[in-house]
Scaffold this motif. Structure first.
Motif, mmCIF file in Angstrom:
data_model
loop_
_atom_site.group_PDB
_atom_site.id
_atom_site.type_symbol
_atom_site.label_atom_id
_atom_site.label_comp_id
_atom_site.label_asym_id
_atom_site.label_seq_id
_atom_site.Cartn_x
_atom_site.Cartn_y
_atom_site.Cartn_z
ATOM 1 N N MET A 79 0.817 -1.215 0.000
ATOM 2 C CA MET A 79 0.000 0.000 0.000
ATOM 3 C C MET A 79 0.852 1.268 0.000
ATOM 4 S SD MET A 79 -2.923 -1.327 2.689
ATOM 5 C CE MET A 79 -3.903 0.179 2.598
ATOM 6 N N GLY A 80 1.983 1.200 -0.665
ATOM 7 C CA GLY A 80 2.839 2.380 -0.771
ATOM 8 C C GLY A 80 4.065 2.282 0.113
ATOM 9 N N ASP A 81 5.141 2.944 -0.296
ATOM 10 C CA ASP A 81 6.422 2.839 0.400
ATOM 11 C C ASP A 81 6.356 3.351 1.839
ATOM 12 O OD1 ASP A 81 7.562 1.748 -1.829
ATOM 13 O OD2 ASP A 81 8.517 3.610 -2.502
ATOM 14 N N GLY A 82 5.614 4.436 2.053
ATOM 15 C CA GLY A 82 5.561 5.004 3.397
ATOM 16 C C GLY A 82 4.975 4.028 4.391
ATOM 17 N N LEU A 83 3.834 3.462 4.057
ATOM 18 C CA LEU A 83 3.183 2.512 4.951
ATOM 19 C C LEU A 83 4.008 1.237 5.088
ATOM 20 C CD1 LEU A 83 0.714 2.101 6.701
ATOM 21 C CD2 LEU A 83 -0.501 1.197 4.708
ATOM 22 N N ARG A 84 4.567 0.795 3.969
ATOM 23 C CA ARG A 84 5.396 -0.420 3.987
ATOM 24 C C ARG A 84 6.601 -0.246 4.903
ATOM 25 N NH1 ARG A 84 10.020 -1.711 1.359
ATOM 26 N NH2 ARG A 84 10.416 -3.920 0.898
ATOM 27 N N ASN A 85 7.327 0.848 4.735
ATOM 28 C CA ASN A 85 8.533 1.059 5.542
ATOM 29 C C ASN A 85 8.201 1.187 7.024
ATOM 30 O OD1 ASN A 85 10.095 0.992 3.222
ATOM 31 N ND2 ASN A 85 10.105 3.223 2.965
ATOM 32 N N ALA A 86 7.106 1.876 7.331
ATOM 33 C CA ALA A 86 6.714 2.038 8.732
ATOM 34 C C ALA A 86 6.313 0.695 9.341
ATOM 35 C CB ALA A 86 5.547 3.027 8.835
ATOM 36 N N ALA A 87 5.595 -0.120 8.562
ATOM 37 C CA ALA A 87 5.150 -1.417 9.071
ATOM 38 C C ALA A 87 6.332 -2.351 9.318
ATOM 39 C CB ALA A 87 4.172 -2.054 8.087
ATOM 40 N N LEU A 88 7.288 -2.364 8.398
ATOM 41 C CA LEU A 88 8.453 -3.224 8.568
ATOM 42 C C LEU A 88 9.322 -2.757 9.736
ATOM 43 C CD1 LEU A 88 9.468 -3.845 4.843
ATOM 44 C CD2 LEU A 88 8.437 -5.490 6.438
ATOM 45 N N LYS A 89 9.448 -1.445 9.904
ATOM 46 C CA LYS A 89 10.211 -0.921 11.036
ATOM 47 C C LYS A 89 9.577 -1.340 12.355
ATOM 48 C CE LYS A 89 11.847 3.391 13.160
ATOM 49 N NZ LYS A 89 11.878 4.879 13.045
ATOM 50 N N GLU A 90 8.263 -1.211 12.438
ATOM 51 C CA GLU A 90 7.558 -1.608 13.663
ATOM 52 C C GLU A 90 7.700 -3.100 13.924
ATOM 53 O OE1 GLU A 90 3.019 -1.431 15.528
ATOM 54 O OE2 GLU A 90 3.545 -0.231 13.777
ATOM 55 N N ALA A 91 7.616 -3.906 12.869
ATOM 56 C CA ALA A 91 7.752 -5.357 13.031
ATOM 57 C C ALA A 91 9.158 -5.724 13.489
ATOM 58 C CB ALA A 91 7.410 -6.056 11.722
ATOM 59 N N ARG A 92 10.166 -5.077 12.919
ATOM 60 C CA ARG A 92 11.542 -5.366 13.335
ATOM 61 C C ARG A 92 11.771 -4.971 14.787
ATOM 62 N NH1 ARG A 92 12.782 -3.844 7.786
ATOM 63 N NH2 ARG A 92 12.991 -1.657 8.413
ATOM 64 N N GLN A 93 11.182 -3.865 15.207
ATOM 65 C CA GLN A 93 11.300 -3.467 16.615
ATOM 66 C C GLN A 93 10.641 -4.493 17.524
ATOM 67 O OE1 GLN A 93 9.525 0.427 16.421
ATOM 68 N NE2 GLN A 93 11.478 1.472 16.124
ATOM 69 N N ALA A 94 9.509 -5.042 17.099
ATOM 70 C CA ALA A 94 8.831 -6.076 17.887
ATOM 71 C C ALA A 94 9.666 -7.342 17.945
ATOM 72 C CB ALA A 94 7.453 -6.361 17.301
ATOM 73 N N ILE A 95 10.351 -7.672 16.856
ATOM 74 C CA ILE A 95 11.232 -8.840 16.850
ATOM 75 C C ILE A 95 12.424 -8.608 17.773
ATOM 76 C CG2 ILE A 95 12.828 -10.185 15.410
ATOM 77 C CD1 ILE A 95 10.809 -9.810 13.106
ATOM 78 N N ASP A 96 12.963 -7.387 17.783
ATOM 79 C CA ASP A 96 14.041 -7.061 18.717
ATOM 80 C C ASP A 96 13.604 -7.335 20.162
ATOM 81 O OD1 ASP A 96 15.712 -6.206 16.693
ATOM 82 O OD2 ASP A 96 15.205 -4.083 16.914
ATOM 83 N N SER A 97 12.414 -6.881 20.497
ATOM 84 C CA SER A 97 11.893 -7.091 21.848
ATOM 85 C C SER A 97 11.692 -8.567 22.136
ATOM 86 C CB SER A 97 10.576 -6.333 22.026
ATOM 87 O OG SER A 97 10.769 -4.935 21.901
ATOM 88 N N LEU A 98 11.194 -9.287 21.138
ATOM 89 C CA LEU A 98 10.985 -10.729 21.307
ATOM 90 C C LEU A 98 12.301 -11.431 21.602
ATOM 91 C CD1 LEU A 98 9.312 -13.385 20.976
ATOM 92 C CD2 LEU A 98 9.882 -13.256 18.529
ATOM 93 N N VAL A 99 13.335 -11.131 20.814
ATOM 94 C CA VAL A 99 14.630 -11.787 21.004
ATOM 95 C C VAL A 99 15.203 -11.484 22.383
ATOM 96 C CG1 VAL A 99 17.031 -11.853 20.187
ATOM 97 C CG2 VAL A 99 15.141 -11.902 18.547
ATOM 98 N N GLU A 100 15.003 -10.260 22.842
ATOM 99 C CA GLU A 100 15.496 -9.903 24.172
ATOM 100 C C GLU A 100 14.788 -10.699 25.275
ATOM 101 O OE1 GLU A 100 17.987 -7.934 25.187
ATOM 102 O OE2 GLU A 100 18.521 -7.793 23.066
ATOM 103 N N ARG A 101 13.525 -11.036 25.049
ATOM 104 C CA ARG A 101 12.754 -11.745 26.085
ATOM 105 C C ARG A 101 12.993 -13.250 26.074
ATOM 106 N NH1 ARG A 101 8.640 -8.568 23.877
ATOM 107 N NH2 ARG A 101 7.630 -10.449 23.052
ATOM 108 N N LEU A 102 13.462 -13.775 24.958
ATOM 109 C CA LEU A 102 13.639 -15.230 24.846
ATOM 110 C C LEU A 102 14.843 -15.711 25.659
ATOM 111 C CD1 LEU A 102 12.866 -15.798 21.048
ATOM 112 C CD2 LEU A 102 11.421 -16.385 23.012
#
Length: 202
Positions: free
Chosen positions: A179-202
Motif C-alpha cells: 500500500m505504498g512505500d511510506g506505509l510499507r517502511n513504517a510497518a516493517l520498522k515496527e515489526a523489526r522493533q517487535a522482533i528485537d523485543s521478542l529476542v530480548e525476552r527469549l
C-alpha cells in the motif's frame, strides 16, 4: 541450556518474500545470542505433498507392524512431530495468500495435528498433548486485515495451535506492505522493533 526455537517459513517468494525477510531478521538478531538455538524449516524449499489416504492410514498401524511403505509414509509425520517436541518456541513466518495460510504450511499442520499423538479427544472435548511451548506468528500482508473479519488467518492458526496444546501465542504483524512505500517502511520498522523485543525476552 539454550532456548530452542523452531522457525518455520512457507513463502513461495524466496528472498523476495516479506515473511521470509522477517524470519531472516529474527535469525540475524538471534545469531549473537549463545542462549538461543534456531532450527529453520523452509516448507517452500523442502515441501510436503498434500496429505493422502495411504499416509493417513499409516498412522493407524502400530510402528512394529507397518510395511516398508507405511514406515516411510509415517516417518513424515513422526519426524515433524519429534522436531516440534524437541523445541521450546515455535515461530511461524506466514504470508497471507487469499485470506489464508500457504498450502505448504497447511500440509505441515496436517502432519503435526494427529489424534492420539499431539491431541486426544475426551468426553469434555479435545485435549492438546504438546505441553510447555509457546508460539509466535510473524504475519506479513500486502493489505491491512488485523482485527477485521477478513483476518481469517490469525484465528485459524491459533485454533490449530490450541488444538495441540500451544495456547501461549503472540503475533507480530507487518501489514499494508503493498500500500505504498511510506506505509510499507513504517510497518516493517515496527515489526523489526517487535522482533528485537521478542529476542530480548527469549
Amino acid at each position: 541450556m539454550a532456548t530452542r526455537i523452531l522457525l518455520v517459513t512457507s513463502s513461495i517468494l524466496g528472498e523476495h518474500g516479506q515473511s521470509n525477510a522477517l524470519a531472516a531478521y529474527l535469525r540475524e538478531r538471534a545469531a549473537g545470542r549463545d542462549e538461543l538455538a534456531i532450527t529453520h524449516r523452509d516448507l517452500a524449499v523442502d515441501s510436503l505433498p498434500h496429505l493422502g489416504f495411504e499416509e493417513l492410514s499409516s498412522w493407524q498401524v502400530a510402528a512394529d507392524e507397518r510395511s516398508a511403505e507405511q514406515q516411510v509414509l509415517a516417518q513424515r509425520s513422526d519426524g515433524l512431530i519429534d522436531e516440534l517436541q524437541a523445541h521450546d518456541v515455535l515461530v511461524l513466518a506466514v504470508p497471507m495468500y487469499n485470506f489464508g495460510i500457504p498450502s505448504q504450511l497447511k500440509a505441515w499442520f496436517d502432519r503435526v495435528m494427529r489424534a492420539g499423538t499431539t491431541f486426544r479427544y475426551t468426553e469434555q472435548g479435545p485435549v492438546g498433548l504438546v505441553k510447555g511451548k509457546r508460539a509466535v506468528i510473524l504475519a506479513a500482508r500486502g493489505g491491512q486485515y488485523a482485527g477485521t473479519e477478513n483476518d481469517t488467518q490469525t484465528p485459524h492458526l491459533k485454533a490449530m495451535l490450541g488444538m495441540i496444546g500451544i495456547t501461549d501465542v503472540s503475533t507480530i504483524y507487518a501489514e499494508g506492505l503493498a500500500m505504498g512505500d511510506g506505509l510499507r517502511n513504517a510497518a516493517l520498522k515496527e515489526a523489526r522493533q517487535a522482533i528485537d523485543s521478542l529476542v530480548e525476552r527469549l
